[in-house]
Design a protein around this motif. Structure first.
Motif, PDB file in Angstrom:
ATOM      1  N   ALA A  92      55.573 118.049 -12.311  1.00 22.74           N
ATOM      2  CA  ALA A  92      56.733 119.063 -12.182  1.00 22.74           C
ATOM      3  C   ALA A  92      56.392 120.476 -13.435  1.00 22.74           C
ATOM      4  CB  ALA A  92      58.190 118.355 -12.693  1.00 22.74           C
ATOM      5  N   THR A  93      56.859 121.708 -12.199  1.00 22.78           N
ATOM      6  CA  THR A  93      56.340 122.630 -12.718  1.00 22.78           C
ATOM      7  C   THR A  93      56.258 122.907 -14.280  1.00 22.78           C
ATOM      8  OG1 THR A  93      56.942 123.694 -11.140  1.00 22.78           O
ATOM      9  CG2 THR A  93      56.925 125.196 -12.991  1.00 22.78           C
ATOM     10  N   ASP A  94      57.384 121.888 -15.289  1.00 19.61           N
ATOM     11  CA  ASP A  94      57.884 121.704 -16.376  1.00 19.61           C
ATOM     12  C   ASP A  94      57.108 120.344 -16.620  1.00 19.61           C
ATOM     13  OD1 ASP A  94      58.406 121.810 -19.092  1.00 19.61           O
ATOM     14  OD2 ASP A  94      60.874 122.150 -18.223  1.00 19.61           O
ATOM     15  N   ILE A 111      55.444 125.173 -20.228  1.00 16.64           N
ATOM     16  CA  ILE A 111      56.056 125.486 -18.260  1.00 16.64           C
ATOM     17  C   ILE A 111      55.000 126.504 -17.541  1.00 16.64           C
ATOM     18  CG2 ILE A 111      57.587 127.161 -18.674  1.00 16.64           C
ATOM     19  CD1 ILE A 111      59.602 125.504 -16.692  1.00 16.64           C
ATOM     20  N   GLU A 112      54.541 127.527 -18.219  1.00 10.31           N
ATOM     21  CA  GLU A 112      53.129 129.023 -17.745  1.00 10.31           C
ATOM     22  C   GLU A 112      52.304 127.792 -17.914  1.00 10.31           C
ATOM     23  OE1 GLU A 112      53.397 132.780 -18.734  1.00 10.31           O
ATOM     24  OE2 GLU A 112      51.924 132.026 -19.940  1.00 10.31           O
ATOM     25  N   ALA A 113      51.254 127.581 -19.003  1.00 12.35           N
ATOM     26  CA  ALA A 113      50.023 127.037 -19.302  1.00 12.35           C
ATOM     27  C   ALA A 113      49.805 125.900 -18.850  1.00 12.35           C
ATOM     28  CB  ALA A 113      49.878 127.342 -20.478  1.00 12.35           C
ATOM     29  N   ASN A 114      49.938 125.093 -17.158  1.00 10.35           N
ATOM     30  CA  ASN A 114      50.892 124.445 -16.915  1.00 10.35           C
ATOM     31  C   ASN A 114      49.326 123.308 -16.395  1.00 10.35           C
ATOM     32  OD1 ASN A 114      50.878 125.253 -14.641  1.00 10.35           O
ATOM     33  ND2 ASN A 114      53.548 124.732 -14.402  1.00 10.35           N
ATOM     34  N   SER A 115      48.543 123.647 -16.374  1.00 14.50           N
ATOM     35  CA  SER A 115      46.758 123.203 -16.536  1.00 14.50           C
ATOM     36  C   SER A 115      46.592 123.611 -15.090  1.00 14.50           C
ATOM     37  CB  SER A 115      46.753 121.901 -16.512  1.00 14.50           C
ATOM     38  OG  SER A 115      47.102 121.428 -18.006  1.00 14.50           O
TER      39      SER A 115
HETATM   40  P1  RTP Z   1      52.185 126.656  -8.615  1.00 22.20           P
HETATM   41  O1  RTP Z   1      52.351 127.347  -7.906  1.00 22.20           O
HETATM   42  O2  RTP Z   1      51.260 127.221  -9.813  1.00 22.20           O
HETATM   43  O3  RTP Z   1      51.112 125.276  -8.012  1.00 22.20           O
HETATM   44  O4  RTP Z   1      53.009 125.939  -9.469  1.00 22.20           O
HETATM   45  P2  RTP Z   1      54.182 125.209  -9.237  1.00 22.20           P
HETATM   46  O5  RTP Z   1      54.878 125.050  -7.409  1.00 22.20           O
HETATM   47  O6  RTP Z   1      55.139 124.384  -9.703  1.00 22.20           O
HETATM   48  O7  RTP Z   1      55.931 126.449  -9.883  1.00 22.20           O
HETATM   49  P3  RTP Z   1      55.845 127.830  -9.182  1.00 22.20           P
HETATM   50  O8  RTP Z   1      57.416 127.863  -9.283  1.00 22.20           O
HETATM   51  O9  RTP Z   1      55.449 128.235  -8.369  1.00 22.20           O
HETATM   52  O10 RTP Z   1      55.447 128.522 -10.512  1.00 22.20           O
HETATM   53  C1  RTP Z   1      54.490 128.918 -10.299  1.00 22.20           C
HETATM   54  C2  RTP Z   1      54.271 129.536 -12.012  1.00 22.20           C
HETATM   55  O11 RTP Z   1      54.389 129.886 -12.536  1.00 22.20           O
HETATM   56  C3  RTP Z   1      54.676 130.038 -13.789  1.00 22.20           C
HETATM   57  N1  RTP Z   1      55.504 129.783 -14.259  1.00 22.20           N
HETATM   58  N2  RTP Z   1      56.638 130.271 -15.117  1.00 22.20           N
HETATM   59  N3  RTP Z   1      58.394 130.783 -17.675  1.00 22.20           N
HETATM   60  C4  RTP Z   1      58.472 129.933 -16.611  1.00 22.20           C
HETATM   61  O12 RTP Z   1      59.820 129.979 -16.521  1.00 22.20           O
HETATM   62  C5  RTP Z   1      57.886 129.823 -15.405  1.00 22.20           C
HETATM   63  N4  RTP Z   1      57.613 128.887 -14.075  1.00 22.20           N
HETATM   64  C6  RTP Z   1      56.790 129.252 -13.877  1.00 22.20           C
HETATM   65  C7  RTP Z   1      53.647 128.092 -14.122  1.00 22.20           C
HETATM   66  O13 RTP Z   1      52.645 128.439 -13.990  1.00 22.20           O
HETATM   67  C8  RTP Z   1      53.854 128.198 -12.236  1.00 22.20           C
HETATM   68  O14 RTP Z   1      53.073 126.815 -12.378  1.00 22.20           O
END
Ligand code: RTP
Ligand code: MG
Length: 140
Positions: A92-94, A111-115
């Motif tokens: 999960a993102t978080d 949640i942001e610096a999620n590798s």
């Molecule tokens: P990704 O696109 O990086 O694979 O991640 P994801 O689908 O799991 O998440 P997404 O909703 O597409 O968000 C992209 C990236 O933005 C950062 N983020 N920060 N501060 C916050 O609430 C927040 N929410 C998201 C994370 O780096 C996330 O992976």
């Protein structure tokens, strides 16, 4: 099921902590083959365009700043059902909500610096791969 490709990015929090090999081992153990890989410093324009889908979100500016805060490793992963399989091993993102075996549960800082980043659909995967790689750089 057909062989698929997906775009992966090892994000700056992970390259800074020297975690590229450990994360790559998770991909390989899951049956995802790294068929292209390059370590780069993204420009603000590249990071901004890559995450343009999130332009209206409150975290967009912070996200772009984070993604240019150090080198990233851009990768193409190939395997059966690669898009879903990669999302599965990412977690999960978080990271607080990620399952224990996943990359984000093990390695993410927040949640942001999620590798890691992984494409979320086959269509987005094709576009994201094209954004960063020439077909000649991908060797299956
Ligand atoms: P990704 O696109 O990086 O694979 O991640 P994801 O689908 O799991 O998440 P997404 O909703 O597409 O968000 C992209 C990236 O933005 C950062 N983020 N920060 N501060 C916050 O609430 C927040 N929410 C998201 C994370 O780096 C996330 O992976
Ligand atoms: Mg996403």
């Amino acid at each position: 099921m057909a062989t698929e490709r997906t775009l992966s990015i090892i994000k700056p929090d992970a390259t800074r902590r020297n975690l590229t090999g450990k994360i790559n081992a998770v991909f390989e153990d899951a049956g995802l083959k790294i068929v292209a890989q390059k370590r780069v410093q993204l420009t603000p324009a590249q990071a901004g365009a890559f995450y343009a889908v999130h332009k209206e979100r409150p975290f967009y500016n912070d996200l772009v700043s984070f993604m240019i805060s150090g080198p990233v490793v851009l990768q193409v992963l190939e395997g059966e059902n690669a898009v879903a399989k990669n999302r599965d091993v990412m977690g999960a993102t978080d990271p607080k909500k990620a399952e224990a075996h996943t990359i984000r549960a093990q390695f993410a800082e927040s949640i942001e610096a999620n590798s890691v980043h992984g494409s979320d659909s086959a269509e987005n995967a094709a576009n994201e791969i094209r954004f960063f790689f020439a077909e000649t750089e991908i060797l299956g």
